[in-house]
Design a protein around this motif. Sequence first.
Motif, mmCIF file in Angstrom:
data_model
loop_
_atom_site.group_PDB
_atom_site.id
_atom_site.type_symbol
_atom_site.label_atom_id
_atom_site.label_comp_id
_atom_site.label_asym_id
_atom_site.label_seq_id
_atom_site.Cartn_x
_atom_site.Cartn_y
_atom_site.Cartn_z
ATOM 1 N N PHE A 1 0.855 -1.187 0.000
ATOM 2 C CA PHE A 1 0.000 0.000 0.000
ATOM 3 C C PHE A 1 0.888 1.233 0.000
ATOM 4 C CE2 PHE A 1 0.765 -1.181 4.388
ATOM 5 C CZ PHE A 1 1.075 0.025 5.006
ATOM 6 N N ASP A 2 0.332 2.333 -0.472
ATOM 7 C CA ASP A 2 1.013 3.620 -0.404
ATOM 8 C C ASP A 2 0.562 4.309 0.873
ATOM 9 O OD1 ASP A 2 2.341 3.320 -2.853
ATOM 10 O OD2 ASP A 2 0.652 4.117 -3.980
ATOM 11 N N CYS A 3 1.500 4.653 1.722
ATOM 12 C CA CYS A 3 1.178 5.317 2.980
ATOM 13 C C CYS A 3 0.634 6.715 2.677
ATOM 14 C CB CYS A 3 2.409 5.404 3.872
ATOM 15 S SG CYS A 3 2.094 6.259 5.427
ATOM 16 N N ALA A 4 -0.525 7.019 3.234
ATOM 17 C CA ALA A 4 -1.158 8.318 3.006
ATOM 18 C C ALA A 4 -0.402 9.450 3.689
ATOM 19 C CB ALA A 4 -2.602 8.289 3.490
ATOM 20 N N LYS A 5 0.362 9.117 4.716
ATOM 21 C CA LYS A 5 1.081 10.159 5.454
ATOM 22 C C LYS A 5 2.416 10.525 4.804
ATOM 23 C CE LYS A 5 -1.025 8.772 9.813
ATOM 24 N NZ LYS A 5 -0.790 8.190 11.143
ATOM 25 N N CYS A 6 3.248 9.525 4.486
ATOM 26 C CA CYS A 6 4.581 9.830 3.940
ATOM 27 C C CYS A 6 4.693 9.573 2.444
ATOM 28 C CB CYS A 6 5.657 9.046 4.686
ATOM 29 S SG CYS A 6 5.580 7.257 4.445
ATOM 30 N N GLY A 7 3.735 8.828 1.856
ATOM 31 C CA GLY A 7 3.751 8.567 0.423
ATOM 32 C C GLY A 7 4.603 7.382 0.006
ATOM 33 N N ASP A 8 5.305 6.756 0.942
ATOM 34 C CA ASP A 8 6.137 5.596 0.612
ATOM 35 C C ASP A 8 5.270 4.378 0.316
ATOM 36 O OD1 ASP A 8 8.447 7.026 1.003
ATOM 37 O OD2 ASP A 8 8.914 6.143 2.953
ATOM 38 N N GLU A 9 5.770 3.517 -0.588
ATOM 39 C CA GLU A 9 5.112 2.235 -0.780
ATOM 40 C C GLU A 9 5.620 1.291 0.301
ATOM 41 O OE1 GLU A 9 4.191 -1.008 -4.211
ATOM 42 O OE2 GLU A 9 6.290 -0.600 -3.805
ATOM 43 N N VAL A 10 4.700 0.661 0.985
ATOM 44 C CA VAL A 10 5.033 -0.301 2.030
ATOM 45 C C VAL A 10 4.662 -1.676 1.496
ATOM 46 C CG1 VAL A 10 4.605 -1.021 4.405
ATOM 47 C CG2 VAL A 10 4.569 1.417 3.814
ATOM 48 N N ARG A 11 5.606 -2.603 1.548
ATOM 49 C CA ARG A 11 5.374 -3.961 1.063
ATOM 50 C C ARG A 11 5.723 -4.936 2.174
ATOM 51 N NH1 ARG A 11 7.578 -6.210 -4.629
ATOM 52 N NH2 ARG A 11 6.272 -4.483 -5.307
ATOM 53 N N LYS A 12 4.779 -5.848 2.451
ATOM 54 C CA LYS A 12 4.978 -6.813 3.537
ATOM 55 C C LYS A 12 4.595 -8.205 3.066
ATOM 56 C CE LYS A 12 4.390 -3.541 7.231
ATOM 57 N NZ LYS A 12 3.942 -3.371 8.591
ATOM 58 N N PRO A 13 5.248 -9.230 3.628
ATOM 59 C CA PRO A 13 4.896 -10.604 3.256
ATOM 60 C C PRO A 13 3.473 -10.939 3.689
ATOM 61 C CG PRO A 13 6.553 -10.574 5.007
ATOM 62 C CD PRO A 13 6.320 -9.163 4.598
ATOM 63 N N ALA A 14 2.838 -11.800 2.914
ATOM 64 C CA ALA A 14 1.459 -12.200 3.225
ATOM 65 C C ALA A 14 1.363 -13.718 3.280
ATOM 66 C CB ALA A 14 0.496 -11.643 2.181
ATOM 67 N N GLY A 15 1.327 -14.231 4.492
ATOM 68 C CA GLY A 15 1.103 -15.663 4.678
ATOM 69 C C GLY A 15 -0.365 -15.997 4.417
ATOM 70 N N GLU A 16 -0.684 -17.260 4.516
ATOM 71 C CA GLU A 16 -2.050 -17.703 4.228
ATOM 72 C C GLU A 16 -3.075 -17.018 5.115
ATOM 73 O OE1 GLU A 16 -2.530 -21.943 3.980
ATOM 74 O OE2 GLU A 16 -0.662 -22.165 2.864
ATOM 75 N N ASP A 17 -2.743 -16.798 6.383
ATOM 76 C CA ASP A 17 -3.687 -16.156 7.291
ATOM 77 C C ASP A 17 -3.930 -14.698 6.907
ATOM 78 O OD1 ASP A 17 -1.024 -15.665 7.935
ATOM 79 O OD2 ASP A 17 -1.417 -15.414 10.075
ATOM 80 N N VAL A 18 -2.886 -13.989 6.501
ATOM 81 C CA VAL A 18 -3.033 -12.589 6.074
ATOM 82 C C VAL A 18 -3.829 -12.510 4.780
ATOM 83 C CG1 VAL A 18 -1.765 -10.540 5.303
ATOM 84 C CG2 VAL A 18 -0.930 -11.853 7.248
ATOM 85 N N VAL A 19 -3.547 -13.423 3.859
ATOM 86 C CA VAL A 19 -4.301 -13.451 2.594
ATOM 87 C C VAL A 19 -5.782 -13.654 2.880
ATOM 88 C CG1 VAL A 19 -4.689 -14.766 0.467
ATOM 89 C CG2 VAL A 19 -2.349 -14.229 1.184
ATOM 90 N N ALA A 20 -6.112 -14.630 3.721
ATOM 91 C CA ALA A 20 -7.519 -14.901 4.054
ATOM 92 C C ALA A 20 -8.183 -13.686 4.692
ATOM 93 C CB ALA A 20 -7.618 -16.118 4.976
ATOM 94 N N LEU A 21 -7.472 -13.019 5.584
ATOM 95 C CA LEU A 21 -8.015 -11.844 6.255
ATOM 96 C C LEU A 21 -8.263 -10.699 5.273
ATOM 97 C CD1 LEU A 21 -8.759 -10.799 9.067
ATOM 98 C CD2 LEU A 21 -6.420 -9.958 9.283
ATOM 99 N N LEU A 22 -7.298 -10.436 4.388
ATOM 100 C CA LEU A 22 -7.459 -9.349 3.420
ATOM 101 C C LEU A 22 -8.563 -9.650 2.402
ATOM 102 C CD1 LEU A 22 -3.723 -8.376 2.810
ATOM 103 C CD2 LEU A 22 -5.455 -7.066 4.060
ATOM 104 N N VAL A 23 -8.652 -10.889 1.972
ATOM 105 C CA VAL A 23 -9.710 -11.265 1.024
ATOM 106 C C VAL A 23 -11.075 -11.111 1.679
ATOM 107 C CG1 VAL A 23 -10.717 -13.218 -0.245
ATOM 108 C CG2 VAL A 23 -8.266 -12.758 -0.402
ATOM 109 N N SER A 24 -11.187 -11.516 2.945
ATOM 110 C CA SER A 24 -12.465 -11.366 3.646
ATOM 111 C C SER A 24 -12.822 -9.897 3.849
ATOM 112 C CB SER A 24 -12.446 -12.095 4.988
ATOM 113 O OG SER A 24 -11.596 -11.431 5.906
ATOM 114 N N GLY A 25 -11.815 -9.018 3.830
ATOM 115 C CA GLY A 25 -12.047 -7.584 3.956
ATOM 116 C C GLY A 25 -12.334 -6.901 2.632
ATOM 117 N N GLY A 26 -12.336 -7.669 1.541
ATOM 118 C CA GLY A 26 -12.699 -7.109 0.243
ATOM 119 C C GLY A 26 -11.539 -6.732 -0.666
ATOM 120 N N VAL A 27 -10.315 -7.106 -0.300
ATOM 121 C CA VAL A 27 -9.161 -6.805 -1.149
ATOM 122 C C VAL A 27 -9.135 -7.794 -2.307
ATOM 123 C CG1 VAL A 27 -6.646 -6.653 -1.237
ATOM 124 C CG2 VAL A 27 -7.870 -5.888 0.802
ATOM 125 N N LYS A 28 -8.966 -7.276 -3.520
ATOM 126 C CA LYS A 28 -8.900 -8.141 -4.699
ATOM 127 C C LYS A 28 -7.525 -8.780 -4.791
ATOM 128 C CE LYS A 28 -12.373 -5.754 -7.329
ATOM 129 N NZ LYS A 28 -12.736 -5.109 -8.565
#
Length: 112
Positions: A36-63
């Motif tokens: 995601f692009d941080c709204a405060k500083c404008g930097d792109e933040v990239r983090k690893p996504a394990g299966e649990d994070v993927v499931a959580l983000l998908v359930s939150g509506g992330v494509k």
Amino acid sequence: MTTIKASCPCCGDVELTPKQVRLVVCSAKDRSYYAFDCAKCGDEVRKPAGEDVVALLVSGGVKVERWIIPAEAMEEKLGGTIAWDDVLDFALVLDSCDDLAGLAARGLSSSR
């Protein structure tokens, strides 16, 4: 509307909408990530996504974007690395050759 909480290494906690999050699920599971692009500083933040994070983000509506790494990219490479001189020599051979297939056939037969 769903709010996703994430953290920026510079700014701390940020709140995002599902459209502000990019989720990339890779065929090699350890290469999946969200960004995601941080709204405060404008930097792109990239983090690893394990299966649990993927499931959580998908359930939150992330494509989900699917990323399939070709098998040959994951193969163990043997031998030395290609140097710039090797690339230049190859370019010179290609430039001076009218019959690339013939050149390749001669190269294969001479190496046997």
